[in-house]
Write an enzyme that holds these catalytic residues in place. Structure first.
Site, PDB file in Angstrom:
ATOM      1  N   TYR A 195       0.831  -1.211   0.000  1.00 16.13           N
ATOM      2  CA  TYR A 195       0.000   0.000   0.000  1.00 16.13           C
ATOM      3  C   TYR A 195       0.868   1.265   0.000  1.00 16.13           C
ATOM      4  O   TYR A 195       0.612   2.208  -0.762  1.00 16.13           O
ATOM      5  CB  TYR A 195      -0.936  -0.039   1.222  1.00 16.13           C
ATOM      6  CG  TYR A 195      -1.644   1.269   1.463  1.00 16.13           C
ATOM      7  CD1 TYR A 195      -2.710   1.679   0.674  1.00 16.13           C
ATOM      8  CD2 TYR A 195      -1.226   2.118   2.494  1.00 16.13           C
ATOM      9  CE1 TYR A 195      -3.329   2.901   0.879  1.00 16.13           C
ATOM     10  CE2 TYR A 195      -1.846   3.340   2.720  1.00 16.13           C
ATOM     11  CZ  TYR A 195      -2.896   3.724   1.905  1.00 16.13           C
ATOM     12  OH  TYR A 195      -3.514   4.938   2.109  1.00 16.13           O
ATOM     13  N   VAL A 265      -3.105  13.313  -0.738  1.00 16.81           N
ATOM     14  CA  VAL A 265      -2.406  14.314   0.070  1.00 16.81           C
ATOM     15  C   VAL A 265      -1.149  14.845  -0.629  1.00 16.81           C
ATOM     16  O   VAL A 265      -0.551  15.819  -0.174  1.00 16.81           O
ATOM     17  CB  VAL A 265      -2.042  13.795   1.482  1.00 16.81           C
ATOM     18  CG1 VAL A 265      -3.277  13.587   2.318  1.00 16.81           C
ATOM     19  CG2 VAL A 265      -1.201  12.544   1.399  1.00 16.81           C
TER      20      VAL A 265
END
Ligand code: GLU
Length: 618
Positions: A195, A265
């Site tokens: 991930y 982000v």
């Protein structure tokens, strides 16, 4: 295409303008919880748009690379759906918006199933579903998948990856929780590492726009033509992006901007307007919810200025797809008809109706077309639906049209869909239905005719045949040996007719043979006694375009009699054809004048008919 077309396009100029205006917005802050992200230049601003036609517009720092972060979640979700199917994925990750921050631990009480794949918990569970393949590690598959969307090989920013791996304790904790609930069936460390790497894939605003364009284009990369995501999963990915893609601003986003989107982000936003374009914006300053401040503003303005909200209501009715409707009492097929046949068509042609459709057939437009056709069914027995200008059919319109076909068949009427070679799914559905083409000896099925012209010709033949059995004397296909029946010979005496016949040569052409070619020297004309010929040209793209079909009692090659130049079209025998070939030079002056007069009056009435036709077309 010429680069200047894009440079000067109103879309490019609009993007240039919002880019310039947004440079003044300096609020928000670069993410710092992953230390390496703070190295981004806060002033970067890149905007890119890729249309489903593959047109690319970009401005500012559109080629500056940055890490994809959470935007990767949408792409990995699509890959997990392809790997595991809908049911298995849904059993591990839900699709409910959590309304909470991206790193919240929103797990369903009891099952431990994360609320949705766009929050970290759901994304980690999703990544855990990606399968390795023989010789391919899961990460390599993820990179290859992203590469299909962007059209270029992808790589990871190792520094950002390490930075997140060193500090991502909360994500590690989430992975362990998921493992504890049995949501992950692989070692949590391994999955969270995958991930972190997936979040560190380097992209540009242009890449994001291209990825969005693949989703807008039903899963196909509009530039490379490669399938990035199987079409059946595209709407699933877009759904979770719509409801959960913008963290805890997702409701406000869909309300204001109205496009499925995902932000990260790193400062990127990927937005999609299905069927139209993908948008990528990159600017690293984030608001309190983690979304790029200028990115949100750019999308808001674009959506508002061009009314691009997905729920902006676009009407889809028959008016949008019905190009024209006509019956055949005034406008016939290109088959040339005798005066008696034309009389039958003038009286009965209203029973053949041609509907020319255009554009994209969707539920609304197909339903509306269906109602219109059915409302006129009492006056028509033959219907031709010309789909030449239809560029697409959705599932709903396919069902509506095939339903219409079976309904019309049960009424004992005839319906033909023509020019639909490219509407693959439509054809496939119809062929699978009982309304598909029938076997030999039976009546032609709804897909039997390639083009409207041939379908209309068949319908006309039915009307003419019907009129014959009810008393008209002019039989289709019957042999006409008498030159006196030829319009060119009208007003000639018996002796003159015999003289003409004697100076000509009787010829038989086998079916399929070419009688003459466009460009050949023209020295004779042909009176048809029996059989049928087709006059045609090559439309340029190799397409055989029929100009007309002629039968017994008609003449061809006579135009050159006036100018004696070259053949302007090809003529082939459609069936075995018997003709009298008459060389121009063998016609005596007095007969030549009679024939030229007949031809002049024939052309005069043809011009009159064509004027009428143009009036109708106009
Ligand atoms: N890798 C980031 C994280 O999991 C992604 C966050 C985001 O972009 O929302 O913290």
């Amino acid at each position: 295409m010429d680069k200047r077309a894009f440079q000067f396009s109103p879309v490019q100029r609009y993007l240039d303008r919002i880019h310039e205006e947004l440079l003044d917005r300096n609020d928000g802050a670069v993410a710092d919880y992953i230390p390496e992200l703070t190295r981004a230049d806060p002033s970067w601003l890149g905007i890119a748009m890729v249309t489903v036609d593959g047109h690319v517009y970009q401005v500012g720092d559109s080629r500056q690379s940055f890490t994809i972060q959470s935007i990767s979640k949408a792409i990995t979700y699509g890959l997990a759906l392809e790997d595991r199917g809908l049911d298995q994925v849904l059993s591990k990750v839900g699709v409910e918006p959590s309304g909470e921050a991206f790193n919240s631990i929103s797990l369903e009480p009891g099952t431990g199933r994360p609320m949705n794949p766009m929050i970290n918990a759901g994304a980690i569970a999703t990544t855990g579903l990606i399968e390795g393949k023989p010789d391919t590690m899961p990460m390599q598959r993820i990179l290859e998948t992203f590469g299909r969307y962007t059209g270029r090989p992808m790589e990871i920013d190792e520094t950002v990856y390490r930075s997140e791996s060193d500090t991502g304790h909360r994500n590690r904790a989430i992975a362990h929780l998921l493992y504890g609930h049995g949501i992950l069936d692989r070692a949590p460390e391994e999955v969270v590492d995958l991930y972190f790497r997936q979040c560190s894939i380097l992209v540009t605003a242009r890449d994001l726009a291209m990825m969005g364009a693949c989703l807008a284009n039903n899963g196909v990369n509009p530039v490379t033509g490669v399938v990035a995501l199987q079409s059946r999963y595209v709407e699933k990915v877009l759904s979770v992006m719509s409801t959960c893609g913008m963290y805890d601003f997702s409701g406000g986003w869909i309300y204001n901007v109205g496009m499925p989107a995902k932000s990260g982000v790193g400062g990127g936003i990927m937005a999609v307007l299905p069927g139209q374009f993908g948008l990528g914006v990159f600017s690293p300053r984030l608001d309190a919810k983690g979304n790029s401040v200028r990115g949100i503003e750019a999308c808001k303005r674009l959506s508002k200025d061009f009314s691009l909200h997905l729920f902006h209501v676009a009407r889809s009715t028959s008016a949008t797809v019905m190009r024209q409707v006509y019956d055949c009492s005034k406008r016939t097929s290109r088959r040339r008809r005798s005066a008696a046949e034309l009389a039958v068509l003038a009286a009965q042609g209203h029973r053949i109706r041609v509907y020319e459709l255009q554009g994209e057939l969707l539920f609304g437009s197909a339903e509306s077309v269906g109602v219109e056709i059915l409302s006129e069914l009492s006056v028509s027995d033959y219907l031709v639906i010309d789909l030449k200008r239809v560029i697409g059919t959705d599932r709903a319109s396919i069902l509506v049209l095939s339903e219409l076909a079976s309904r019309i068949a049960t009424e004992g009427k005839h319906l033909f869909f023509t020019d639909c070679k490219n509407l693959y799914r439509f054809r496939k559905h119809l062929l699978g239905e009982s309304v598909g083409p029938q076997g030999p000896g039976q009546e032609p099925g709804p897909l039997h005719f390639e083009d409207a012209d041939h379908a209309v010709e068949w319908c006309e033949n039915q009307l003419i045949a019907e009129a014959e059995t009810t008393g008209s004397e002019n039989a289709i296909g019957a042999s006409v040996q008498d030159l006196g029946a030829q319009y060119l010979c009208s007003g000639m005496t018996r002796a003159e007719l015999e003289e003409l016949r004697a100076s000509g040569e009787e010829r038989t052409f086998p079916a399929g043979s070419r009688i003459f070619r466009a460009g050949d020297a023209a020295e004779s004309m042909f009176f048809i006694f029996g059989g049928e010929v087709e006059v045609w040209i090559d439309s340029g793209s190799g397409h055989h375009l029929r100009l007309s079909t002629l039968g017994p009692g008609m003449v061809f090659g006579e135009v050159a009699f006036m100018n004696q130049k070259r053949r302007t079209a090809n003529v082939s025998a459609a069936t075995e054809t018997q003709c009298l070939e008459l060389r121009f030079e063998s016609i005596r002056e007095a007969l030549r004048i009679k024939m030229l007069m007949n031809m002049a009056s024939h052309f005069a009435s043809k011009i009159e008919r064509d004027t009428l036709l143009i009036q109708q077309l106009g």
